[in-house]
Scaffold this active site. Structure first.
Site, mmCIF file in Angstrom:
data_model
loop_
_atom_site.group_PDB
_atom_site.id
_atom_site.type_symbol
_atom_site.label_atom_id
_atom_site.label_comp_id
_atom_site.label_asym_id
_atom_site.label_seq_id
_atom_site.Cartn_x
_atom_site.Cartn_y
_atom_site.Cartn_z
ATOM 1 C CE1 TYR A 125 -4.358 -2.216 5.303
ATOM 2 C CE2 TYR A 125 -3.398 -0.111 4.672
ATOM 3 C CZ TYR A 125 -4.015 -1.299 4.333
ATOM 4 O OH TYR A 125 -4.270 -1.579 3.011
ATOM 5 C CB SER A 163 -0.886 0.010 1.255
ATOM 6 O OG SER A 163 -1.502 1.270 1.446
#
Length: 306
Positions: A208, A195
Site C-alpha cells: 500500500y 497518503s
C-alpha cells in the site's frame, strides 16, 4: 477611520471554535471487504456543516472513484455544493452506500451518475470515463480516490495481494488519467488520493505504501507533461481518516479498528468532511490556478518535507 464591525459572538463561535470530531476508542468492529459506511460506528462525517460554498465548480463535471463512501463521498457532496455534476465509481457490493451518496448530491440540486465496476479491470477504467462523458456531457475533474489495503508483513503478502493493491491504487489512476485526457480541455484538473504512508512509510503496509509513493511520483511527472495543455495534476496526502477501509482491512483486528487514529498527533482520525475542502481547492481554478504537481499534506499534525 471607521471602526470595523466584528461579527456577532455567535458567528465567531461558529467559525472559530474547534471542531468536535469523534475520538477513539470507537466500538470494536469488523467488516468484510470492501466495507460499508452505513455499518460504521460512528458514521463518518461528510456533511461539512461549516463549509460555505461559492460556486467554484459551477457547470463542471467530475468523476470520483471510490465515491460511494469515505473521502470520495465527502468530495462528491462538496463538489455538488460548488455547482458540479458528478459521476461516482464503486464496487457493486457498495451499491447501498452509492445510493446514499447520490441522494446527498441530488439534495444539493446536482446530478449524480452511478457507475459500478472493478477498477482492476483495464476495460472498466475506459468505460467509466466514456460513460461519464456520455451521461453528463464532458469531463472537467478526475478524482482518482479508490484504494485497497491489507495490513500484512512482506513475508505474508502473496502475489495476488500485491497485484490487486497495485492494480487498484496506481494502475487504475494511470489508466483513468490516460482515458480522461482524450476529453479534457485546458482548465481541467486531475487529483489523486495519496497518503502519509507514501511519504514516510508505515508498518505492515509495504505494498500500500509503495503504491502511494508511486502516486506521488506519477502525479508530479504527469503535471510536468500537461503544463502546455493547461491541465493541472495534484494529489492529497491524508493522515488516518475514518472510512470503511479501516474495519474491512483483513489485517486489522476489531480492537485495532476501535483505536484507529489514536496515535496521530491530534489523537484521532480525520473525518472525511475535513479532507474534502482540499479537493475543492485543487479542483478550483479560482483558488489554485498556479498550483500543479504538488502533494498536499493533510496529515493532522504530522510534518515532513516529502
Amino acid at each position: 477611520m471607521a471602526k470595523t464591525e466584528r461579527p456577532s459572538s455567535e458567528a465567531q463561535t461558529e467559525t472559530a471554535a474547534p471542531l468536535k470530531e469523534p475520538k477513539p476508542p470507537f466500538a470494536k468492529q469488523r467488516q468484510s471487504p470492501p466495507g460499508l459506511e452505513s455499518e460504521l460506528k460512528p458514521r463518518p462525517r461528510f456533511e461539512a456543516g461549516r463549509y460555505k460554498a461559492a460556486g467554484k465548480l459551477t457547470g463542471q463535471i467530475a468523476l470520483i472513484t471510490g465515491g460511494d463512501s469515505g473521502i470520495g463521498r465527502a468530495v462528491a457532496v462538496l463538489f455538488a455544493r460548488e455547482g458540479a455534476d458528478v459521476a461516482i465509481v464503486y464496487l457493486p457490493e457498495e451499491q447501498s452506500d452509492a445510493e446514499q451518496t447520490r441522494a446527498a448530491v441530488v439534495e444539493c440540486g446536482r446530478h449524480c451518475e452511478l457507475i459500478p465496476g472493478d477498477l482492476t479491470d483495464p476495460e472498466f477504467c475506459e468505460t467509466a470515463i466514456e460513460r461519464t462523458v456520455e451521461s453528463l456531457g464532458g469531463l472537467d475533474v478526475l478524482v482518482s480516490n479508490a484504494a485497497q489495503q491489507s495490513r500484512k508483513e512482506l513475508e505474508d503478502l502473496d502475489d495476488a495481494d500485491m497485484t490487486r493493491t497495485f492494480e487498484t491504487n496506481i494502475f487504475a489512476y494511470m489508466r483513468l488519467a490516460r482515458a480522461a485526457l482524450r476529453h479534457m480541455k485546458a482548465g481541467a484538473s486531475i487529483i489523486a488520493t495519496s497518503s502519509e504512508t507514501g511519504i514516510k512509510g508505515t508498518r505492515r503496509l509495504p505494498d500500500y505504501s509503495a503504491t502511494k509513493g508511486a502516486i506521488n511520483a506519477f502525479t508530479k511527472s504527469l503535471a510536468i507533461d500537461l503544463l502546455e495543455r493547461g491541465i493541472r495534476v495534484n494529489a492529497v496526502a491524508p493522515g488516518p481518516v475514518w472510512t470503511p477501509l479501516n474495519p474491512s482491512d483483513t489485517g486489522m483486528s476489531a480492537e485495532d479498528a476501535a483505536e484507529f487514529g489514536a496515535d496521530s498527533p491530534l489523537k484521532r482520525p480525520a473525518q472525511p468532511e475535513e479532507l474534502a475542502p482540499a479537493y475543492v481547492f485543487l479542483a478550483s481554478n479560482a483558488d489554485s490556478s498556479y498550483i500543479t504537481g504538488i502533494v498536499l499534506q493533510v496529515m493532522g499534525g504530522e510534518t515532513t518535507g516529502g
